[in-house]
Design an enzyme around this catalytic site. Structure first.
Site, PDB file in Angstrom:
ATOM      1  CE  LYS A 235      -2.479  -3.331   2.148  1.00  0.00           C
ATOM      2  NZ  LYS A 235      -1.928  -4.494   2.875  1.00  0.00           N
ATOM      3  CG  ASP A 240       3.703  16.867  -6.470  1.00  0.00           C
ATOM      4  OD1 ASP A 240       3.350  16.478  -7.549  1.00  0.00           O
ATOM      5  OD2 ASP A 240       3.243  17.596  -5.825  1.00  0.00           O
ATOM      6  CG  HIS A 415      -5.774  -5.102   8.632  1.00  0.00           C
ATOM      7  ND1 HIS A 415      -5.050  -4.109   7.738  1.00  0.00           N
ATOM      8  CD2 HIS A 415      -5.590  -6.206   7.904  1.00  0.00           C
ATOM      9  CE1 HIS A 415      -4.624  -4.584   6.462  1.00  0.00           C
ATOM     10  NE2 HIS A 415      -5.443  -6.204   6.803  1.00  0.00           N
ATOM     11  CE  LYS A 417      -1.262  -5.573   7.302  1.00  0.00           C
ATOM     12  NZ  LYS A 417      -2.033  -6.644   7.724  1.00  0.00           N
ATOM     13  CG  ASP A 422      15.365  -1.689  22.998  1.00  0.00           C
ATOM     14  OD1 ASP A 422      14.680  -2.372  23.724  1.00  0.00           O
ATOM     15  OD2 ASP A 422      16.517  -2.128  22.594  1.00  0.00           O
TER      16      ASP A 422
END
Length: 497
Positions: A235, A240, A415, A417, A422
């Protein structure tokens, strides 16, 4: 007379097939299984395919044909990847002095976690960049408002690459802007996965008057059914050559939560907006995908890359990207994650909708927890895939036994990811913690070192924990026997999912 001869021959043929059909079938099975063994795959995956073929006669062969073979398409992808690398080699070498300086700056800030950036540089996946500005975007409500604004203000080019593009309210709104900008003379390239966005593909085929340059990624028809296994799960938006978006949020209304009281399922996801020199690397990534999809060629130096003076900084973030595809020399996303886990000192937080790990990832998390690092994993309590969810559940017990904290998100479907380590390094992208993302799909993740964003991501994890059920080993052992059995059965399919 001829008719009787034909009937007699047909009868003899049928009798012969009834008696000796097993010989060609045995040859076919022997050939397929030999091919699987010769390919030297991961042993677990090899055994899984052999079992499927042996215990599911005919159906197993069909499944292997559709989803198991390393087809000519993969060999072509390798050739394209190599050709792209050759074309970029000279430019890459010219960046070497700048990359070394950026690596030194990153190492000074995050220590040995900088090895992730060094790995990406050495594999020529993405150059390390500093001086970027990053903005964490939680759910569709935040992402789409920013995205619509960026698209509306585009002056030169818009590049869009999505797994799912639905023609609902937000999809139609974005398409209207893309058409308008194309009419104004902005170069608009739109690429969607042919299976994930099948309705969009049909729409663009019918809509001939548009000035949008459109390509479906790896179309599937009867003669190319086997290629349906290799999907573009990325995705990406680049506007520009200056603003980039990447993350888990597809173009769909489901990612926009209208209100807390809405009857629709709450959808929790994460993306990131990036401004600065790192966007050049995202642009190169789109260029690679566009060429692979046989889109009308364009040259990157035709205004698509931005030359940013060293003294002009957009922000303080160090950003690189890790991409992988079915023809990659290695499972780069998994390898980058393993390097980061190995260099963690205090805390690792992971969020994924699907947890079907490789042996390497499962071991790394367990060892990190056993070594005293706080390891937290967040999964949806209710997934959107019954088989995948139960396969995921079969991997939970070993984590709990070694001290990993596991949370099931109950508010809706998570959903996102993301990985945070740390409070120094973050991964935000399209990569699930599963075999498919590591080895089969086209995936991408932004690797980010930015103190403010890392703190935001950690705070979001703590907020999401308030909507979670903590799973303990004692509670897990009390699960019903039939559920544990179902998990184990689904796990047998894990290498194939």
């Amino acid at each position: 007379m001829n008719f009787h001869l034909i009937m007699d021959f047909a009868h003899e043929l049928v009798e012969f097939v009834k008696e000796w059909y097993w010989i060609p079938l045995l040859i076919l099975y022997f050939g397929v299984i030999s091919t699987i063994l010769i390919e030297n795959r991961n042993p677990t995956k090899t055994i899984s395919w052999v079992l499927v073929i042996v215990f599911l006669p005919f159906l197993g062969l069909l499944l292997y044909y559709l989803f198991g073979q390393k087809f000519n398409k993969v060999r072509r992808i390798k050739r394209v990847n190599q050709a792209q690398a050759v074309r970029l080699k000279k430019e890459w070498q010219s960046l070497e002095p700048y990359m070394e300086k950026d690596i030194a700056r990153i190492k000074e800030r995050i220590g040995n976690l900088s090895r992730v950036f060094i790995f990406l540089k050495n594999e020529r996946l993405s150059s390390p960049t500093t001086g970027n500005r990053v903005q964490l975007l939680i759910n569709g409500e935040q992402k789409f408002s920013e995205l619509l604004s960026s698209l509306t203000n585009a002056k030169h080019s818009i590049h869009v690459e999505y797994y799912i593009y639905e023609l609902d309210d937000i999809g139609s709104a974005i398409l209207d802007i893309l058409n308008k900008k194309a009419e104004e003379g902005v170069v608009v390239r739109l690429m969607v996965d042919s299976i994930g966005s099948s309705a969009m593909v049909k729409r663009m085929k019918r809509f001939k008057k548009t000035k949008i340059l459109f390509k479906p990624f790896m179309p599937v028809n009867f003669t190319s059914l086997a290629n349906s296994n290799y999907r573009n799960h990325r995705k990406i938006v680049v506007v520009d050559g200056e603003v980039g978006y990447v993350g888990g949020i597809n173009i769909s209304d489901r990612y926009i939560n209208q209100s807390e009281s809405s009857s629709t399922r709450f959808w929790r996801d994460t993306s990131v907006k990036i401004e600065g020199p790192a966007v050049n690397m995202l642009q190169v990534g789109f260029w690679n995908s566009w060429n692979l999809a046989d889109g009308h060629p364009f040259l990157l130096h035709e205004g698509y890359l931005r030359s940013i003076p060293l003294e002009k900084k957009c922000g303080d973030a160090s950003v690189s990207f890790v991409s992988s595809d079915p023809a990659s020399l290695g499972p780069y996303n998994m390898e980058a994650i393993l390097i980061a886990i190995g260099e963690a000192d205090k805390k690792i937080q992971l969020v994924t909708p699907y947890y079907i790990p490789s042996d390497e990832l499962a071991t790394a998390l367990q060892v990190a927890a056993a070594a005293g690092i706080e390891v937290e994993l967040m999964l949806p309590k209710k997934s959107d895939s019954y088989i995948v969810q139960h396969a995921s559940l079969s991997f939970i017990k070993p984590l709990l036994e070694r001290g990993v904290k596991v949370y099931f998100y109950t508010k809706g479907f998570i959903h996102a990811k993301t990985i945070s380590i740390d409070e120094k390094l973050s991964f935000i992208g399209t990569v699930n913690l599963d075999i498919r993302s590591f080895y089969i799909n086209y995936e991408i993740a932004a690797v980010i070192s930015d103190a403010a964003l890392c703190r935001q991501l950690d705070r979001q994890f703590e907020t999401d924990k308030m909507s979670c059920e903590r799973i303990t080993l004692t509670k897990w052992k009390r699960r019903k026997t039939w559920k544990r059995g179902l998990d184990s059965v689904c796990r047998l399919l894990a290498p194939l999912l």
